[in-house]
Design an enzyme around this catalytic site. Structure first.
Site, mmCIF file in Angstrom:
data_model
loop_
_atom_site.group_PDB
_atom_site.id
_atom_site.type_symbol
_atom_site.label_atom_id
_atom_site.label_comp_id
_atom_site.label_asym_id
_atom_site.label_seq_id
_atom_site.Cartn_x
_atom_site.Cartn_y
_atom_site.Cartn_z
ATOM 1 N N ARG A 1 -14.832 40.686 32.253
ATOM 2 C CA ARG A 1 -15.397 39.328 32.296
ATOM 3 C C ARG A 1 -16.750 39.389 31.583
ATOM 4 O O ARG A 1 -17.715 39.935 32.130
ATOM 5 C CB ARG A 1 -15.574 38.871 33.742
ATOM 6 N N CYS B 1 -3.972 39.910 36.615
ATOM 7 C CA CYS B 1 -5.353 40.373 36.767
ATOM 8 C C CYS B 1 -6.141 39.562 37.787
ATOM 9 O O CYS B 1 -7.327 39.775 37.969
ATOM 10 C CB CYS B 1 -6.077 40.370 35.425
ATOM 11 N N GLU C 1 -3.309 30.796 33.669
ATOM 12 C CA GLU C 1 -3.970 30.445 34.925
ATOM 13 C C GLU C 1 -4.017 28.933 35.145
ATOM 14 O O GLU C 1 -4.568 28.458 36.121
ATOM 15 C CB GLU C 1 -5.380 31.050 34.978
ATOM 16 N N ARG D 1 -11.309 27.127 44.767
ATOM 17 C CA ARG D 1 -11.353 28.530 45.190
ATOM 18 C C ARG D 1 -12.691 28.922 45.801
ATOM 19 O O ARG D 1 -12.795 29.946 46.456
ATOM 20 C CB ARG D 1 -11.014 29.449 44.008
ATOM 21 N N ASN E 1 -6.054 33.712 40.515
ATOM 22 C CA ASN E 1 -7.113 32.972 41.231
ATOM 23 C C ASN E 1 -7.137 31.509 40.801
ATOM 24 O O ASN E 1 -7.102 30.597 41.621
ATOM 25 C CB ASN E 1 -8.500 33.579 40.957
ATOM 26 N N ASP E 2 -7.201 31.302 39.501
ATOM 27 C CA ASP E 2 -7.213 29.917 39.027
ATOM 28 C C ASP E 2 -5.830 29.291 39.124
ATOM 29 O O ASP E 2 -5.705 28.092 39.370
ATOM 30 C CB ASP E 2 -7.727 29.854 37.584
ATOM 31 N N ARG F 1 -12.415 39.652 27.599
ATOM 32 C CA ARG F 1 -12.127 38.224 27.676
ATOM 33 C C ARG F 1 -13.303 37.442 27.117
ATOM 34 O O ARG F 1 -14.452 37.760 27.420
ATOM 35 C CB ARG F 1 -11.876 37.808 29.129
ATOM 36 N N HIS G 1 -16.423 33.359 42.466
ATOM 37 C CA HIS G 1 -16.887 34.485 41.651
ATOM 38 C C HIS G 1 -17.960 35.296 42.371
ATOM 39 O O HIS G 1 -18.146 36.465 42.090
ATOM 40 C CB HIS G 1 -17.331 34.004 40.278
HETATM 41 C C1 PEP Z 1 -8.173 34.379 37.590
HETATM 42 O O1 PEP Z 1 -8.417 33.179 37.498
HETATM 43 O O2 PEP Z 1 -7.271 34.852 38.327
HETATM 44 C C2 PEP Z 1 -8.968 35.363 36.828
HETATM 45 C C3 PEP Z 1 -8.624 36.623 36.789
HETATM 46 O O3 PEP Z 1 -10.069 34.908 36.193
HETATM 47 P P1 PEP Z 1 -11.443 34.517 36.932
HETATM 48 O O4 PEP Z 1 -11.323 34.973 38.365
HETATM 49 O O5 PEP Z 1 -12.524 35.202 36.194
HETATM 50 O O6 PEP Z 1 -11.481 33.040 36.792
HETATM 51 MG MG MG Z 2 -9.677 32.465 35.917
#
Ligand code: PEP
Ligand code: MG
Length: 589
Positions: free
Chosen positions: A309, A519, A448, A482, A471-472, A345, A202
Site C-alpha cells: 500500500r 489480499c 473490490e 468498514r 475489505n472493500d 499498488r 485502515h
Molecule cells: C481491500 O479492500 O480488501 C484491500 C486489500 O485494500 P485496502 O484495505 O487497502 O482498501
Molecule cells: Mg481496498
C-alpha cells in the site's frame, strides 16, 4: 457495549482489531498540549484565516456529533451524562463567546487563528477566575477542552507527542487516523484503544501491521474519570481494563505470555512450505503498510509482497513525494525481496485514508468519500500523480520482478487508460535515457467493487492479474462502512453474496488463465483458509504476522475435502448455516 464493575477496576468492551495483550501506563492523547504556531497576519489574510477557523469549527462539530451517536449506545445513565457534556461542547461551537471572540481577535488583532484561540481561552479563564463559583469553574473546563479540540483540528496535529511517551505506554484516544497510527512506534507503545473506529478500517489494518494490540469502538473509554494509571488492552478479546487489580494484571500477564509462545511456535514454520496434506502448494505473500515491515515479511517466509500500500509515502507531510523519492522506496523493497515478486499498488487515497498533503492540494473533501474521487479515479484525474508513480515503479522494475496493481477498478476503460499512461511514461523515460526494463511490468486490477467482480470476465481480458480486496468488496456489497463500529457486526465475509463474487472472480481468472490472489483481511484469517482454497484460490497475501498461522492451517488441510466443503457451502443461502458448515469443517481438520 457492556461494562462490568469489579472492585474499582472498569472492564470495557469494544472491537478487538489487532491481537495481543498490552499492559501499561495510560496516556490519553486529548490531554496532551498541542504546540501552536504564532504569527501576525496581513489585512488580506483575514478572510482566509477566518475561513480556516470556520473549517476547524465545522470539523469539531462533526466530530462531536459522531461522538454523540456513539454515546447513545451506552447504558441509559451514562448515555445521558455523556450526551449532556457533548451538547454543552456543541453549543460552545455555535456562536458562543469563544467562537465570536476568536473571530474578532483574528479581525482586529490581526493574528493567526491558533493564537487567537489561545488568547480567547486565556481571557475567558481570567474572567471565570474572578467569579469564584464552582459551577462556572467546571464550565471553564469545558471551554478548555473545546479550545484544545479546535487547536488540534486547526493545526491538523498528528500526535507527534507519541515520540515523547515512555516505553510501554498504552495510548487511549477518541480516534486515531491511519496516519496517526503509523507514528506509533511498537518499541515504545504497547497498544492502543479508541472510542471510534471499525474492524476493517485502515487504522485497524495499520495496528495489525505494526503488531500493536488494539481495541476500537469502546464507547465509554473516555467517558469517566481520565485514566491515569495502568490499563490493559486485550486486542484478541476486544477488552479494555482501566485501573486493573493486581490479580487481574497477573491474569493478563499470563495470557500475554501464552500469546507470545504461540507467535514463537508459528515462527518455527518459517522455512516449511505452505503445502496441503495432499501436496497442493499455496503461495503466501505479505501485505506491506509501511516499509519497515519488510524485515518482518522476510522473517515470516513471505514468498513475495502481494500488496504494497503506497499510501505511506503520502502520510504525515505537507508536500507530495517526487519520482526519485518514490523510486528509492520501491527499489529498497524490490532489492530486499531478492528476486521474489513485489506488487506495488498505485495510490489508494480517499475514503478513510485521506492524506494531509493531498486533501489540501486537491480539495478532496467529499460528501461520501468511499464512493467519491478515490484510488484509481483520483490517479486518472490527477495525471501527474499517476505518471510520477508509474515512472518510479518502472525504474524500480529494473531491480527485480515487480507488478503494478490498480485499486478500485470498476471498468475496463480505466485499465486501458492506465496502460496507455504506462506506455507513454515508459517512452518518456527511454527518451530521457533512463533505464527501465524492455518488457513492461504486469498490470493488475484489484477486484473490490461488486460491479468489477460481476464484470470479471471482461476485466480478465484486459488485466494481467487479479487481486481480490475483500475489505472493500464486503463494504460495497453489503453497504457496510468498514470503518464504522456501529455496523461492524454486519460486516460479514461469509455473506453468500460476498462468497459468490469471490467465486465468480476466481473462476473468471482461471478461465482467462491469469493469476488471482486474495489480499483483503480475509486472506490472513485461518478461519477462511479452507473456504478460499476450496473456491480455487492458490495465492494469499496478508499481514506478515498472519503468515505463520495461515501456513499452519494450510498444512493441516486436505484440498479435496476443502473443495468438497466449499461446494456444499456455495449451495447454501443462509449465512448462519454457512458459518456452521465452515466452523465444523475447521474443527475437524
Ligand atoms: C481491500 O479492500 O480488501 C484491500 C486489500 O485494500 P485496502 O484495505 O487497502 O482498501
Ligand atoms: Mg481496498
Amino acid at each position: 457495549m457492556k461494562t462490568e464493575e469489579k472492585r474499582g477496576e472498569r472492564v470495557l468492551s469494544g472491537l478487538g482489531v489487532s491481537a495481543g495483550i498490552a499492559v501499561g501506563m495510560a496516556h490519553v492523547t486529548e490531554q496532551g498540549d498541542v504546540p501552536i504556531p504564532e504569527y501576525d497576519i496581513a489585512p488580506e489574510q483575514i478572510g482566509p484565516e477566518l475561513a480556516r477557523f470556520e473549517e476547524a469549527v465545522a470539523v469539531s462539530i462533526k466530530q462531536l456529533r459522531k461522538l454523540k451517536t456513539k454515546a447513545s449506545s451506552l447504558p441509559d445513565s451514562a448515555a445521558e451524562e455523556m450526551g449532556l457534556i457533548l451538547d454543552a461542547h456543541l453549543a460552545m461551537l455555535s456562536g458562543s463567546r469563544l467562537v465570536r471572540g476568536v473571530a474578532r481577535r483574528i479581525e482586529t488583532e490581526r493574528i493567526n487563528a491558533e493564537r487567537a484561540i489561545q488568547r480567547e481561552i486565556n481571557a475567558i479563564r481570567e474572567s471565570f477566575a474572578g467569579m469564584r463559583d464552582a459551577y462556572l469553574a467546571a464550565r471553564f473546563d469545558d471551554v478548555r477542552v473545546v479550545g484544545a479540540r479546535l487547536l488540534r483540528n486547526i493545526t491538523k496535529t498528528p500526535y507527534d507527542a507519541f515520540k515523547m511517551l515512555p516505553e510501554g505506554t498504552v495510548v487511549l484516544a477518541e480516534e486515531l487516523t491511519p496516519a496517526d497510527t503509523a507514528l506509533l512506534d511498537p518499541n515504545r507503545i504497547a497498544g492502543f484503544a479508541t472510542v471510534l473506529g471499525g474492524a476493517e478500517s485502515h487504522t485497524a489494518i495499520m495496528a495489525r501491521a505494526l503488531g500493536l494490540p488494539a481495541v476500537v469502538g469502546v464507547a465509554e473509554l473516555l467517558g469517566g474519570p481520565v485514566p491515569r494509571g495502568i490499563v490493559i488492552v486485550d486486542g484478541s478479546a476486544g477488552t479494555v481494563v482501566i485501573d486493573p487489580t493486581p490479580a487481574t494484571i497477573e491474569r493478563y500477564r499470563k495470557r500475554q505470555e501464552a500469546f507470545l509462545d504461540e507467535r514463537r511456535a508459528f515462527a518455527k514454520l518459517r522455512k516449511l512450505p505452505a503445502t496441503t496434506r495432499d501436496s497442493v502448494e499455496i503461495t503466501l505473500e505479505a501485505n506491506l503498510e509501511l516499509p519497515q515491515e519488510l524485515g518482518q515479511a522476510i522473517n515470516a517466509g513471505a514468498q513475495g509482497l502481494g500488496l504494497v500500500r503506497t499510501e505511506f509515502l503520502y502520510m504525515n507531510r505537507s508536500d507530495l513525494p517526487g519520482e526519485d523519492e518514490q523510486y528509492e522506496a520501491y527499489r529498497t523493497l524490490v532489492v530486499g525481496m531478492e528476486g521474489k515478486p513485489v506488487t506495488l499498488r498505485t495510490l489508494d487515497i480517499g475514503g478513510d485514508k485521506l492524506a494531509g498533503a493531498l486533501v489540501e492540494q486537491l480539495g478532496l473533501e467529499a460528501a461520501n468519500p468511499a464512493l467519491g474521487l478515490r484510488a484509481i479515479r483520483l490517479s486518472l484525474k490527477e495525471r501527474k500523480l499517476l505518471e510520477t508513480q508509474l515512472a518510479a515503479m518502472l525504474r524500480a522494475a529494473c531491480h527485480g520482478p515487480l507488478r503494478i496493481l490498480l485499486p478500485l477498478i470498476s471498468t475496463v476503460s480505466e485499465l486501458r487508460r492506465v496502460r496507455e499512461v504506462l506506455a507513454a511514461t515508459a517512452r518518456r523515460l527511454k527518451r530521457r535515457g533512463v533505464r527501465i526494463p524492455d518488457k513492461l511490468p504486469p498490470l493488475g486490477a484489484m477486484i473490490e467493487v461488486p460491479g468489477a467482480a460481476l464484470a470479471a470476465d471482461a476485466l480478465a481480458g484486459e488485466a494481467d492479474f487479479f487481486s481480490i480486496g475483500t475489505n472493500d468488496l464486503i463494504q460495497y456489497t453489503l453497504a457496510i462502512d468498514r470503518g464504522d463500529e456501529q455496523v461492524a457486526h454486519l460486516f460479514n465475509p461469509l455473506h453468500p453474496a460476498v462468497l459468490r463474487l469471490v467465486q465468480f472472480t476466481t473462476e473468471a481468472a482461471l478461465r482467462a488463465r491469469i493469476p488471482v490472489c486474495v489480499c483483503g483481511e480475509m486472506a490472513g484469517d485461518p478461519r477462511y483458509t479452507a473456504l478460499l482454497l476450496g473456491l480455487g484460490i492458490r495465492d494469499l497475501s496478508m499481514a506478515p504476522t498472519n503468515i505463520g498461522r495461515v501456513k499452519q492451517r494450510i498444512r493441516s488441510l486436505d484440498m479435496v475435502a476443502a473443495t468438497r466443503r466449499a461446494r456444499a457451502i456455495m449451495d447454501q443461502w443462509d449465512d448462519g448455516r454457512i458459518a456452521a458448515l465452515l466452523d465444523d469443517f475447521n474443527a475437524l481438520a
